[in-house]
Motif scaffolding. Structure first.
Motif, PDB file in Angstrom:
ATOM      1  N   GLY A  80       0.826  -1.185   0.000  1.00  0.00           N
ATOM      2  CA  GLY A  80       0.000   0.000   0.000  1.00  0.00           C
ATOM      3  C   GLY A  80       0.864   1.240   0.000  1.00  0.00           C
ATOM      4  O   GLY A  80       2.061   1.182  -0.259  1.00  0.00           O
ATOM      5  N   PRO A  81       0.282   2.392   0.291  1.00  0.00           N
ATOM      6  CA  PRO A  81       1.025   3.650   0.258  1.00  0.00           C
ATOM      7  C   PRO A  81       2.208   3.646   1.233  1.00  0.00           C
ATOM      8  O   PRO A  81       2.219   2.934   2.231  1.00  0.00           O
ATOM      9  N   LEU A 139      -2.806   3.475  13.158  1.00  0.00           N
ATOM     10  CA  LEU A 139      -3.913   3.794  12.262  1.00  0.00           C
ATOM     11  C   LEU A 139      -3.905   2.971  10.975  1.00  0.00           C
ATOM     12  O   LEU A 139      -4.951   2.532  10.515  1.00  0.00           O
ATOM     13  N   VAL A 140      -2.732   2.751  10.402  1.00  0.00           N
ATOM     14  CA  VAL A 140      -2.703   2.046   9.112  1.00  0.00           C
ATOM     15  C   VAL A 140      -2.558   0.538   9.282  1.00  0.00           C
ATOM     16  O   VAL A 140      -2.847  -0.218   8.360  1.00  0.00           O
ATOM     17  N   GLY A 141      -2.117   0.081  10.455  1.00  0.00           N
ATOM     18  CA  GLY A 141      -1.911  -1.345  10.648  1.00  0.00           C
ATOM     19  C   GLY A 141      -0.941  -1.889   9.617  1.00  0.00           C
ATOM     20  O   GLY A 141       0.134  -1.322   9.403  1.00  0.00           O
ATOM     21  N   GLU A 151      -5.362  12.393  21.511  1.00  0.00           N
ATOM     22  CA  GLU A 151      -6.568  11.990  20.781  1.00  0.00           C
ATOM     23  C   GLU A 151      -6.806  12.913  19.583  1.00  0.00           C
ATOM     24  O   GLU A 151      -7.146  12.459  18.488  1.00  0.00           O
ATOM     25  N   HIS A 152      -6.619  14.212  19.792  1.00  0.00           N
ATOM     26  CA  HIS A 152      -6.778  15.162  18.693  1.00  0.00           C
ATOM     27  C   HIS A 152      -5.734  14.921  17.608  1.00  0.00           C
ATOM     28  O   HIS A 152      -6.040  15.006  16.408  1.00  0.00           O
ATOM     29  N   MET A 153      -4.510  14.642  18.010  1.00  0.00           N
ATOM     30  CA  MET A 153      -3.461  14.364  17.036  1.00  0.00           C
ATOM     31  C   MET A 153      -3.810  13.135  16.198  1.00  0.00           C
ATOM     32  O   MET A 153      -3.666  13.134  14.965  1.00  0.00           O
ATOM     33  N   VAL A 154      -4.281  12.089  16.861  1.00  0.00           N
ATOM     34  CA  VAL A 154      -4.631  10.852  16.157  1.00  0.00           C
ATOM     35  C   VAL A 154      -5.773  11.099  15.179  1.00  0.00           C
ATOM     36  O   VAL A 154      -5.753  10.620  14.037  1.00  0.00           O
ATOM     37  N   HIS A 155      -6.778  11.845  15.620  1.00  0.00           N
ATOM     38  CA  HIS A 155      -7.897  12.150  14.730  1.00  0.00           C
ATOM     39  C   HIS A 155      -7.420  12.931  13.511  1.00  0.00           C
ATOM     40  O   HIS A 155      -7.830  12.670  12.369  1.00  0.00           O
ATOM     41  N   THR A 156      -6.561  13.913  13.731  1.00  0.00           N
ATOM     42  CA  THR A 156      -6.041  14.718  12.631  1.00  0.00           C
ATOM     43  C   THR A 156      -5.243  13.859  11.655  1.00  0.00           C
ATOM     44  O   THR A 156      -5.370  13.997  10.431  1.00  0.00           O
ATOM     45  N   ILE A 157      -4.395  12.991  12.190  1.00  0.00           N
ATOM     46  CA  ILE A 157      -3.605  12.111  11.331  1.00  0.00           C
ATOM     47  C   ILE A 157      -4.519  11.191  10.527  1.00  0.00           C
ATOM     48  O   ILE A 157      -4.332  10.991   9.319  1.00  0.00           O
ATOM     49  N   ALA A 158      -5.528  10.619  11.195  1.00  0.00           N
ATOM     50  CA  ALA A 158      -6.449   9.714  10.507  1.00  0.00           C
ATOM     51  C   ALA A 158      -7.176  10.442   9.377  1.00  0.00           C
ATOM     52  O   ALA A 158      -7.303   9.915   8.259  1.00  0.00           O
ATOM     53  N   HIS A 159      -7.651  11.647   9.656  1.00  0.00           N
ATOM     54  CA  HIS A 159      -8.350  12.431   8.645  1.00  0.00           C
ATOM     55  C   HIS A 159      -7.430  12.701   7.459  1.00  0.00           C
ATOM     56  O   HIS A 159      -7.845  12.625   6.287  1.00  0.00           O
ATOM     57  N   GLY A 160      -6.158  13.006   7.736  1.00  0.00           N
ATOM     58  CA  GLY A 160      -5.217  13.248   6.658  1.00  0.00           C
ATOM     59  C   GLY A 160      -4.905  11.998   5.857  1.00  0.00           C
ATOM     60  O   GLY A 160      -4.843  12.027   4.623  1.00  0.00           O
ATOM     61  N   LEU A 161      -4.729  10.886   6.540  1.00  0.00           N
ATOM     62  CA  LEU A 161      -4.411   9.641   5.847  1.00  0.00           C
ATOM     63  C   LEU A 161      -5.527   9.234   4.892  1.00  0.00           C
ATOM     64  O   LEU A 161      -5.265   8.631   3.841  1.00  0.00           O
ATOM     65  N   PRO A 211      -3.824   8.886  -1.705  1.00  0.00           N
ATOM     66  CA  PRO A 211      -4.193   7.935  -2.754  1.00  0.00           C
ATOM     67  C   PRO A 211      -3.744   6.514  -2.414  1.00  0.00           C
ATOM     68  O   PRO A 211      -2.611   6.293  -1.985  1.00  0.00           O
ATOM     69  N   GLY A 212      -4.654   5.563  -2.573  1.00  0.00           N
ATOM     70  CA  GLY A 212      -4.329   4.164  -2.341  1.00  0.00           C
ATOM     71  C   GLY A 212      -4.496   3.697  -0.912  1.00  0.00           C
ATOM     72  O   GLY A 212      -4.349   2.511  -0.624  1.00  0.00           O
ATOM     73  N   ILE A 213      -4.827   4.630   0.003  1.00  0.00           N
ATOM     74  CA  ILE A 213      -4.968   4.239   1.409  1.00  0.00           C
ATOM     75  C   ILE A 213      -6.263   3.444   1.597  1.00  0.00           C
ATOM     76  O   ILE A 213      -7.244   3.660   0.886  1.00  0.00           O
ATOM     77  N   ASP A 214      -6.257   2.528   2.544  1.00  0.00           N
ATOM     78  CA  ASP A 214      -7.471   1.803   2.921  1.00  0.00           C
ATOM     79  C   ASP A 214      -8.185   2.625   3.990  1.00  0.00           C
ATOM     80  O   ASP A 214      -7.946   2.459   5.189  1.00  0.00           O
ATOM     81  N   ALA A 215      -9.051   3.535   3.541  1.00  0.00           N
ATOM     82  CA  ALA A 215      -9.706   4.469   4.462  1.00  0.00           C
ATOM     83  C   ALA A 215     -10.566   3.744   5.481  1.00  0.00           C
ATOM     84  O   ALA A 215     -10.670   4.175   6.635  1.00  0.00           O
ATOM     85  N   GLY A 216     -11.186   2.633   5.078  1.00  0.00           N
ATOM     86  CA  GLY A 216     -12.009   1.877   6.019  1.00  0.00           C
ATOM     87  C   GLY A 216     -11.185   1.317   7.164  1.00  0.00           C
ATOM     88  O   GLY A 216     -11.609   1.350   8.327  1.00  0.00           O
ATOM     89  N   ALA A 217     -10.006   0.812   6.847  1.00  0.00           N
ATOM     90  CA  ALA A 217      -9.126   0.280   7.890  1.00  0.00           C
ATOM     91  C   ALA A 217      -8.651   1.390   8.820  1.00  0.00           C
ATOM     92  O   ALA A 217      -8.587   1.214  10.041  1.00  0.00           O
ATOM     93  N   VAL A 218      -8.317   2.551   8.241  1.00  0.00           N
ATOM     94  CA  VAL A 218      -7.884   3.689   9.058  1.00  0.00           C
ATOM     95  C   VAL A 218      -8.980   4.096  10.028  1.00  0.00           C
ATOM     96  O   VAL A 218      -8.734   4.320  11.217  1.00  0.00           O
ATOM     97  N   THR A 219     -10.210   4.180   9.537  1.00  0.00           N
ATOM     98  CA  THR A 219     -11.332   4.582  10.392  1.00  0.00           C
ATOM     99  C   THR A 219     -11.555   3.588  11.524  1.00  0.00           C
ATOM    100  O   THR A 219     -11.752   3.980  12.679  1.00  0.00           O
TER     101      THR A 219
END
Length: 370
Positions: free
Chosen positions: A45-46, A62-64, A193-203, A207-215
């Motif tokens: 992946g990315p 977040l990305v596992g 927690e805010h940092m993690v949320h921000t990183i997740a939103h950015g990830l 392109p190519g990220i598994d957004a469902g897995a990140v969420t």
């Protein structure tokens, strides 16, 4: 005199802005690969790069195993004095996103970005967090309001128009705002927690990220961070406010101190920067404060030489926490240490601080065990 934080808990939090993601470069590192990373980025992946140990840990959570994560800084290495090697700069060409702490911590970042000429997604984990030292505002330790704000932001991040807006921002290659306050925002679990949320939103925009897995990973990890925050608060609340005294190696724990209503008596290095050196007068002043306030311990940090802390503790006739009992401040610990992960580092730090006050911490919540 004792330097005290305000009696009311102050939280350096504002709503996490949806503009947290600014595309300013593509970055890849050949070194410091995340555990288990192997093979070409296309096979995993990315390719995501993180600067510090803390944001590296958040990003891996977040990305596992759906993306390759590398980080610039090694465990126990300070971000203040970091200087990318020639090999690292040459490697700044293949990654899809760069995750940074921000808040001015990585003072070397703009030069590295300019030298590499990258052009990908930059995710600044400090976006939306108000820094101490820049303005004097009151903030409350209110889980409910912050959790609601995070949920609202997360819902917005899944909207197609929001994603289009984020990608539109990637045409803006202007430099990011370093800020001028204390950058050690991760020391407060709620800000983490805010940092993690921000990183997740950015990830989710990469392109190519598994957004469902990140969420899904975000939801699980935020639950652990909230449990950590609750556990620390419950234990600290068993100690009278007047006895919550702390002396550290350098001024890295402002947000932790503020979150749990501690009194910061002073630091061995009176600076945000762990490379500064205390003067003889500053050492004498801190020893006098320790004696006057009844502080029982001086805490060194795992990434800083403990010599000055040990000297001050000896002169003040109090305990010094160093070596395996040092706090994890600027950096997480090496593999196999209690501070290998963010959660482990915070549990370690809180447990030792409580111990210095004569408190045996309560058992960890089930989700934080193991």
């Amino acid at each position: 005199m004792t330097s005290r934080q305000p009696a009311s808990r102050r939280r350096a939090v504002t709503a996490v802005a949806t503009g947290a993601v600014l595309a300013v470069g593509v970055l890849a590192l050949a070194s410091c690969a995340s555990p288990g990373a192997s093979g070409a980025a296309g096979e995993r992946g990315p390719s995501i790069v993180a600067t510090t140990t803390q944001v590296g840990d958040f990003t891996r959570e977040l990305v596992g195993d759906t993306a390759e994560v590398t980080q610039l800084l090694a465990p126990a290495q300070s971000a203040h004095s970091f200087d990318p090697s020639a090999a690292q700069l040459l490697a700044l060409a293949d990654a899809d996103a760069l995750v940074i702490n921000g808040a001015g911590l990585e003072g070397w970042l703009d030069d590295a970005v300019s030298a590499s000429g990258f052009d990908g997604v930059l995710i600044d984990a400090s976006t939306g967090i108000e820094l101490y030292g820049s303005d004097d505002h009151d903030h409350d330790h209110d889980h409910g309001d912050d959790a609601d704000a995070a949920e609202d932001d997360h819902a917005a991040s899944s909207d197609d128009d929001a994603h289009d807006d984020d990608h539109a921002a990637s045409d803006d290659h202007s430099g990011h705002d370093h800020g001028d306050g204390n950058p050690h925002i991760w020391t407060d679990p709620e800000l983490a927690e805010h940092m993690v949320h921000t990183i997740a939103h950015g990830l989710e925009t990469v392109p190519g990220i598994d957004a469902g897995a990140v969420t899904a990973n975000e939801d699980g990890y935020l639950g652990k961070l909230e449990a950590l925050d609750d556990w620390i608060e419950e234990n600290v609340d068993t100690v009278p406010v007047a006895q919550r005294l702390l002396v550290t190696n350098h001024d890295a724990f402002t947000y932790f101190i503020d979150a749990y209503d501690l009194t910061f008596v002073g630091s061995v290095i009176p600076s945000f920067d762990d490379n500064a050196e205390p003067s003889a007068a500053e050492i004498d002043d801190l020893v006098a404060k320790i004696r006057a306030t009844g502080v029982q311990a001086v805490f060194s940090e795992a990434s800083i030489s403990p010599k000055a802390a040990a000297t001050i503790a000896s002169e003040a006739d109090v305990t010094v926490y160093s070596g395996d009992d040092a706090l994890y401040g600027d950096s997480l610990g090496v593999a196999g240490s209690p501070g290998e992960t963010y959660l482990g580092s915070q549990i370690h730090n809180a447990s030792l601080i409580l111990e210095s006050w004569g408190v045996t911490p309560s058992p960890l919540p089930a989700m934080l065990q193991g």
